[in-house]
Design a protein around this motif. Structure first.
Motif, PDB file in Angstrom:
ATOM      1  N   THR A   1       0.839  -1.201   0.000  1.00 24.05           N
ATOM      2  CA  THR A   1       0.000   0.000   0.000  1.00 24.05           C
ATOM      3  C   THR A   1       0.871   1.246   0.000  1.00 24.05           C
ATOM      4  N   ALA A   2       1.909   1.239   0.834  1.00 24.52           N
ATOM      5  CA  ALA A   2       2.844   2.372   0.847  1.00 24.52           C
ATOM      6  C   ALA A   2       3.605   2.463  -0.468  1.00 24.52           C
ATOM      7  N   ASP A   3       4.000   1.310  -1.019  1.00 23.53           N
ATOM      8  CA  ASP A   3       4.680   1.306  -2.323  1.00 23.53           C
ATOM      9  C   ASP A   3       3.789   1.942  -3.385  1.00 23.53           C
ATOM     10  N   ALA A   4       2.504   1.567  -3.377  1.00 25.57           N
ATOM     11  CA  ALA A   4       1.575   2.068  -4.391  1.00 25.57           C
ATOM     12  C   ALA A   4       1.403   3.574  -4.275  1.00 25.57           C
ATOM     13  N   CYS A   5       1.306   4.068  -3.054  1.00 23.11           N
ATOM     14  CA  CYS A   5       1.167   5.523  -2.863  1.00 23.11           C
ATOM     15  C   CYS A   5       2.382   6.263  -3.406  1.00 23.11           C
ATOM     16  N   ARG A   6       3.546   5.724  -3.168  1.00 27.28           N
ATOM     17  CA  ARG A   6       4.777   6.358  -3.651  1.00 27.28           C
ATOM     18  C   ARG A   6       4.861   6.309  -5.170  1.00 27.28           C
ATOM     19  N   ASN A   7       4.621   5.140  -5.728  1.00 29.20           N
ATOM     20  CA  ASN A   7       4.785   4.959  -7.167  1.00 29.20           C
ATOM     21  C   ASN A   7       3.733   5.705  -7.985  1.00 29.20           C
ATOM     22  N   ALA A   8       2.572   5.957  -7.380  1.00 29.14           N
ATOM     23  CA  ALA A   8       1.479   6.600  -8.108  1.00 29.14           C
ATOM     24  C   ALA A   8       1.773   8.067  -8.426  1.00 29.14           C
ATOM     25  N   LYS A   9       2.800   8.615  -7.806  1.00 30.80           N
ATOM     26  CA  LYS A   9       3.198  10.001  -8.080  1.00 30.80           C
ATOM     27  C   LYS A   9       4.208   9.979  -9.227  1.00 30.80           C
ATOM     28  N   PRO A  10       3.807  10.394 -10.433  1.00 28.69           N
ATOM     29  CA  PRO A  10       4.718  10.317 -11.584  1.00 28.69           C
ATOM     30  C   PRO A  10       5.988  11.132 -11.364  1.00 28.69           C
ATOM     31  N   THR A  11       7.082  10.613 -11.868  1.00 25.32           N
ATOM     32  CA  THR A  11       8.362  11.306 -11.811  1.00 25.32           C
ATOM     33  C   THR A  11       9.155  10.939 -13.048  1.00 25.32           C
ATOM     34  N   GLY A  12      10.140  11.705 -13.387  1.00 22.47           N
ATOM     35  CA  GLY A  12      10.934  11.404 -14.572  1.00 22.47           C
ATOM     36  C   GLY A  12      11.872  10.233 -14.324  1.00 22.47           C
ATOM     37  N   ILE A  13      11.728   9.168 -15.096  1.00 18.23           N
ATOM     38  CA  ILE A  13      12.599   7.999 -14.986  1.00 18.23           C
ATOM     39  C   ILE A  13      13.239   7.807 -16.355  1.00 18.23           C
ATOM     40  N   GLU A  14      14.479   8.265 -16.490  1.00 14.80           N
ATOM     41  CA  GLU A  14      15.119   8.281 -17.802  1.00 14.80           C
ATOM     42  C   GLU A  14      15.934   7.033 -18.092  1.00 14.80           C
ATOM     43  N   LYS A  15      16.316   6.285 -17.066  1.00 18.11           N
ATOM     44  CA  LYS A  15      17.122   5.091 -17.312  1.00 18.11           C
ATOM     45  C   LYS A  15      16.279   4.038 -18.048  1.00 18.11           C
ATOM     46  N   PRO A  16      16.872   3.356 -19.024  1.00 22.61           N
ATOM     47  CA  PRO A  16      16.125   2.341 -19.776  1.00 22.61           C
ATOM     48  C   PRO A  16      15.572   1.255 -18.862  1.00 22.61           C
TER      49      PRO A  16
END
Length: 285
Positions: free
Chosen positions: A207-222
């Motif tokens: 649940t905590a993982d989902a809350c964190r991941n749901a906030k979009p951020t720039g992930i440039e690494k392939p």
């Protein structure tokens, strides 16, 4: 030839299988639930031709000892990266299966300056489409069960082998490909009460993982999303979920003739997929 090492990370001890020359680009291989680093035993030597390979037991599982401060995947990613860096890993490709794939994603999202690329295998990322749809699927009943406090430990303790075998048989393309000795190794890796709890805690932290991941951020690494073709769900929603989360360089690959345990069910194809992805990063292998 692979060797066993123990790497201190603060108060934790991370056990890992290691193969290859530390001068080569590193490959970290992460198991999921209910596996251990033994998942990768059969592919380590072949991969060491191209990589410096480290396959750790996740914190408190198998031969690793000491509970991490949290079961959130960003914390686990930091622990395994610290262990790898202490073992002289550089130019890191981090690849994870099942829960290990969630950890690999967390490495790309939250620790991107420490890696070159990530591989997510046979899993859904908490908080990313199709997370909510998958949780509503009755075939994924165990995510909710494992989150319940104490009850899974009470019911599974002493029955680890039978419980784990159910999942191996359901998720494999062909259950007979999972050797008896490996099934026994997996069950033994969770035989300590604290190890079994740590495995269930991965689900309690989602649940905590989902809350964190749901906030979009720039992930440039392939990032490569890879799965076996025994999973008949369409792959496109998983790729779109990664893109919506901010992953700008998404690749995909489906391995024919395999279920969830890619390095066991399709080792040659698994090895080639990692070599191809690493070669495509531009530095070559």
């Amino acid at each position: 030839m692979a060797e066993r090492v123990t790497i201190p990370v603060g108060r934790l001890n991370i056990a890992a299988s290691r193969a290859g020359d530390a001068k080569k680009p590193a490959l970290i291989l992460l198991h999921g639930w209910p596996h251990s680093r033994a998942l990768y035993d059969g592919v380590l030597d072949a991969l060491s031709v191209n990589f410096y390979v480290l396959a750790p037991d996740l914190p408190n599982i198998g031969d690793s000892n000491g509970a991490p401060s949290s079961a959130e995947k960003t914390v686990l990613a930091d622990v395994v990266l610290k262990a790898a860096e202490s073992a002289d890993a550089h130019d890191i490709l981090i690849a994870g299966l099942d829960v290990g794939g969630m950890v690999a994603f967390a490495a790309a999202r939250d620790h991107s300056e420490r890696i070159e690329a990530a591989v997510v295998m046979n899993t859904v990322i908490p908080g990313l489409d199709p997370w909510e749809k998958l949780l509503a699927d009755p075939r994924v009943w165990h995510f909710a069960f494992h989150k319940v406090a104490d009850l899974p430990e009470t019911l599974v303790t002493g029955r680890e082998r039978a419980y784990f075998d159910f999942f191996h048989d359901v998720l494999a393309g062909e259950a007979r490909r999972i050797p008896e000795a490996l099934r026994a190794d997996f069950a033994n890796a969770y035989s300590r009460p604290e190890a079994l709890k740590s495995g269930f805690d991965w689900y309690r932290a989602m649940t905590a993982d989902a809350c964190r991941n749901a906030k979009p951020t720039g992930i440039e690494k392939p990032l490569l999303y890879m799965r076996g073709d025994a999973d008949k769900r369409p792959i496109e929603p998983y790729l779109e979920g990664l893109k919506a989360a901010g992953v700008s360089n998404v690749h995909s690959r489906i391995i024919e003739g395999s279920g969830e345990l890619l390095p066991i069910e399709a080792p040659a194809e698994f090895i080639q997929a990692l070599r191809d992805f690493r070669a495509g990063l531009g530095t070559g292998v």
